[in-house]
Design an enzyme around this catalytic site. Structure first.
Site, PDB file in Angstrom:
ATOM      1  N   SER A 103      13.461 -32.040 -25.447  1.00 16.36           N
ATOM      2  CA  SER A 103      14.353 -32.921 -24.691  1.00 16.36           C
ATOM      3  C   SER A 103      15.824 -32.573 -24.897  1.00 16.36           C
ATOM      4  CB  SER A 103      14.051 -34.367 -25.066  1.00 16.36           C
ATOM      5  OG  SER A 103      14.690 -35.279 -24.206  1.00 16.36           O
ATOM      6  N   ASP A 242      19.651 -34.109 -19.195  1.00 20.50           N
ATOM      7  CA  ASP A 242      19.384 -33.451 -20.476  1.00 20.50           C
ATOM      8  C   ASP A 242      18.419 -32.296 -20.255  1.00 20.50           C
ATOM      9  OD1 ASP A 242      17.015 -34.817 -20.076  1.00 20.50           O
ATOM     10  OD2 ASP A 242      16.813 -35.458 -22.155  1.00 20.50           O
ATOM     11  N   ASP A 244      15.289 -31.651 -20.549  1.00 16.57           N
ATOM     12  CA  ASP A 244      13.999 -31.750 -19.861  1.00 16.57           C
ATOM     13  C   ASP A 244      14.039 -32.708 -18.672  1.00 16.57           C
ATOM     14  OD1 ASP A 244      14.068 -34.125 -21.366  1.00 16.57           O
ATOM     15  OD2 ASP A 244      11.889 -34.176 -21.547  1.00 16.57           O
ATOM     16  N   ASP A 246      14.765 -35.989 -18.294  1.00 20.92           N
ATOM     17  CA  ASP A 246      14.367 -37.404 -18.304  1.00 20.92           C
ATOM     18  C   ASP A 246      15.513 -38.329 -18.703  1.00 20.92           C
ATOM     19  OD1 ASP A 246      14.486 -37.002 -21.043  1.00 20.92           O
ATOM     20  OD2 ASP A 246      12.452 -37.695 -21.455  1.00 20.92           O
TER      21      ASP A 246
END
Length: 446
Positions: A103, A242, A244, A246
């Site tokens: 992430s 960010d 990834d 999400d």
């Protein structure tokens, strides 16, 4: 079966690459263990995506070997946002989705997280069952039953069209100039195209991943470059994702940061204006008091969940509500998606900007943020600094000084070896001093 997790945290299995458990041998076994459990559930098919970390290649291969040994078919998407994998898992009727990502963390970290066939985080009992299988020796299925691997060549196009479908068909982004920061992460080939195809002029940054520069002075965890670029380009606003995809943080035309609390507030208020708000809003223990008060003034119910998007999701399902958020930028919109989706959340704010003919700055002014200071203190070992008498005393002193005009929150991070110290209140100077005072007490007792 023990109900205590050894490997799964609040967001899957995560750590530093090359250190247990983020090693090729462990991830291979994790793939096998997950495959054993998932094979009992149904179709024996999984969708696997990743972000842009260089270690993703290594971990992808390890997962493939483990899943194949358990008899599962793996379909790889390549670099793809986490919510895209959740969406594709649903549309392809796969038994599960797997994302290789850490992430918002630096490139040298990585992790594995799982989604159910419904596109939601795995239930606790499935995670515990996977951990139980990890204690066993690997046993391959019969050769004729070994799993195969394939590549999904049109994953990006499918997800782009899905994102666009969540934006009102009668509206257009024509005339808007947007700066889009993709954190050199998984949205780099997705987000700019979504906004361009809806009519916006897009200035893209953080779209040159090299395996090492993910989240490096770009993206939702560091919006300074975006703030500067928005002002320089005279853009209407900026959006930062960010690594990834999400989390989302936005920036108004003046360069002011608009966080997850404000984003959820704007979306909820717009839904109320349209007569489409279903229930209230779920925040977390970290949610700013200003959001709670702002929603209260609109007559919108608000409750707090524990920190972590999975707990926000649990509370949403419990209440039957549709909007949840963390101030860090996780925004969950259950009438659109099954998990936190930064691009979709950004589109809903843009719909509010276009539909109301107001700027992001004007929309965000509807709520007043209390000064909030967050200090992260790294710790090692099994000791718990939160139990130290000196830390408890420091907290008590600060709470007495803040009175009813502020609050203190200390908690362990669910994804990193950190103690998070949050202090919030009306007096910014006092809030800063208080946060440093408690953080020092924590450091002294680590």
């Amino acid at each position: 079966m023990s109900d205590k997790r050894r490997y799964f945290g609040t967001d899957g299995v995560r750590g530093k690459v090359g250190q247990y458990p983020i090693t090729p041998d462990f991830v291979l076994k994790l793939g096998w263990a997950a495959g054993r459990v998932l094979a009992k559930q149904g179709t024996r098919k999984v969708i696997i995506g990743k972000d842009t970390r260089i270690s993703g290649y290594m971990l992808e291969s390890a997962l493939e070997a483990g899943l194949a040994a358990a008899g599962l078919k793996a379909t790889f998407t390549g670099p793809m946002p986490t919510p895209a994998v959740a969406y594709l898992t649903q549309t392809f009727r796969a038994e599960a989705g797997i994302v290789i990502s850490a992430s918002h963390n630096p490139y040298y970290d990585n992790g594995i997280k799982f989604f159910s066939y419904e596109g939601a985080k795995l239930p606790d009992d499935i995670e515990l069952a996977i951990e139980a299988e990890l204690d066993k020796d690997i046993e391959c299925v019969e050769s004729a039953e070994l799993g195969k691997a394939s590549r999904m060549v049109d994953a990006a196009g499918r997800y782009i069209e899905f994102c666009k479908s969540t934006f009102p068909s009668k509206l257009s982004l024509s005339g808007l100039k947007l700066v889009v920061d993709c954190a050199n992460g998984a949205t780099y080939h997705i987000a700019p195209n979504v906004f361009r195809e809806l009519g916006a002029e897009v200035i893209a940054m953080g779209v040159e991943p090299n395996g090492l520069n993910i989240n490096d002075q770009v993206g939702a965890t560091d919006v300074r470059a975006l703030q500067k670029r928005v002002v320089e380009e005279h853009a209407h606003l900026g959006l930062a994702f960010d690594g990834d995809g999400d989390r989302i943080i936005m920036v108004d035309h003046l360069g002011n940061k608009v966080d997850g609390d404000q984003i959820a507030y704007i979306i909820a208020r717009d839904a109320l204006r349209r007569g489409e708000l279903k229930g209230g809003v779920v925040g977390t223990l970290m949610t700013n008091l200003g959001m709670e008060n702002g929603l209260k003034q609109l007559g919108i119910p608000f409750v707090r969940a524990a920190v972590g998007d999975r707990y926000v999701m649990e509370k949403l399902l419990e209440k039957g509500w549709k909007i949840g958020a963390e101030n860090s930028g996780h925004v969950i919109l259950l009438d659109k998606v099954t998990t936190g989706d930064a691009i979709v959340a950004g589109l809903q704010v843009l719909a509010s900007v276009v539909g109301s003919e107001m700027t992001l700055h004007e929309l965000a002014k509807g709520m007043t943020l209390y000064p909030q200071v967050l200090e992260n203190v790294r710790f090692a070992g099994d000791n718990n600094p939160l139990e130290a008498d000196a830390v408890k005393a420091a907290v008590s002193e600060v709470e007495a000084e803040l009175g009813s005009k502020g609050r203190v929150l200390l908690r362990k991070s669910g994804t990193e070896p950190l103690i998070r110290v949050m202090v919030e209140g009306e007096d910014e100077t006092l809030v800063k001093q208080s946060a440093l005072k408690i953080a020092q007490a924590v450091k002294d007792n680590c």
